[in-house]
Design a protein around this motif. Structure first.
Motif: not given
Length: 319
Positions: A267-278
């Motif tokens: 899984x090359x893109x397994x988990x988002x780590x940020x940033x988030x926009x709200x």
């Protein structure tokens, strides 16, 4: 075939894309879902081994949002999900101890079955690779009323024309971490009783789940997920990670017997780590929408809510 100008194209048939399409369909908006893979599900991925499913993407999900909890209750009533556990183990330098938490849900037929159930309400075309999204908006040269990209930001960035400034800047700002998941099938169940385990201070592992317990059939199957740092060194040849993962699991649980089979998935893109926009989603003036768990905590619930909210926003825009 040219898309009707009043229609919407959703790219990506994970739970965010399908939830978006469901909302559009219920609002009476024509919508097509295009998925480059052979099946829908995205990171809620399951693969069959000797006819038995094992989850190779998301390990479980929780439900704290009332609207998502209502969806889960419908799945539960249909026999698609089961309450799994509210307690995981934790392995760290201090040893093994219980970690209480929210109820975690599992799917006897694999988490992908839940996305497939939702997708029964919409039109999904699999094995359909989208190459470009340009102003208009257009998808591979076909005009549409709006486009929803439901995928990790780095993948969306490959499709977006740079002229679509707002969406391009947003996806380029996203950061994702990789993992390697391994399904280990053993001849017998020889490990200590546990449901799932968070693994801390370890050079290889971050999570191990008893898939026989998770599925409810008692099969001698474990599924392990690795640290991003370990995964990064095996993205080019993920199968090469198999022996190290198996040895790490056997050492952790004290298993005397080797696995009879080890299947590795990258899984090359397994988990988002940020940033988030709200925000739960993005919809700009160009008619380009973005959805997924990058708009919240990396959870199945976040992805569903993001797609749902984007679908509602597009429907409101078009009305």
């Amino acid at each position: 075939m040219t898309v009707d100008r009043s229609g919407v194209v959703v790219v990506g048939a994970g739970i965010a894309g399908v939830a978006c399409a469901v909302e559009l369909t219920r609002a009476g908006v024509p919508v097509q879902v295009r998925e480059r893979g052979h099946v829908c599900g995205g990171r809620m991925a399951s693969k069959r081994f000797a006819g038995r499913p094992a989850d190779i993407g998301a390990a479980y999900f929780t439900a704290s949002d009332p609207d998502f909890a209502a969806v889960v209750e419908r799945w539960h009533a249909a026999g698609l999900v089961r309450e799994w556990t509210d307690t995981f183990q934790s392995y760290d330098s201090a040893g093994r101890h219980d970690v209480p938490g929210p109820m975690r849900f599992a799917a006897p037929r694999g988490l992908r079955s839940l996305v497939e159930q939702l997708a029964g309400e919409v039109s999904v075309t699999v094995d359909r690779l989208v190459l470009s999204v340009k102003p208009g908006p257009t998808v591979d040269g076909e005009s549409c009323a709006a486009v929803a990209l439901a995928m990790p930001g780095p993948q969306a960035a490959l499709l977006l024309d740079p002229a679509l400034t707002a969406a391009t800047q947003l996806v380029q700002a996203q950061r994702w971490s990789p993992t390697v998941a391994a399904v280990l099938r053993f001849p017998t169940r020889r490990w200590p009783d546990f449901r799932g385990a968070f693994v801390n201070d370890h050079p290889v592992l971050t999570l191990v789940c008893d898939d026989g317990d998770r599925r409810g059939d008692g099969a001698p199957v474990l599924v392990a997920h690795t640290l991003p740092e370990f995964a990064a060194g095996h993205l080019a040849q993920p199968t090469g990670a198999g022996p190290a993962i198996e040895q790490a699991v056997r050492d952790l649980l004290g298993l005397p017997e080797p696995a009879v089979d080890v299947h590795v998935h990258r899984w090359t893109y397994a988990k988002p780590t940020g940033p988030t926009t709200g925000d739960t989603h993005h919809l700009d003036a160009d008619g380009i929408g973005l959805a997924g768990d990058a708009f919240g905590k990396p959870r199945v619930q976040s992805a569903w809510r993001s797609g749902r909210d984007l679908g509602r926003a597009i429907a409101a825009r078009l009305s």
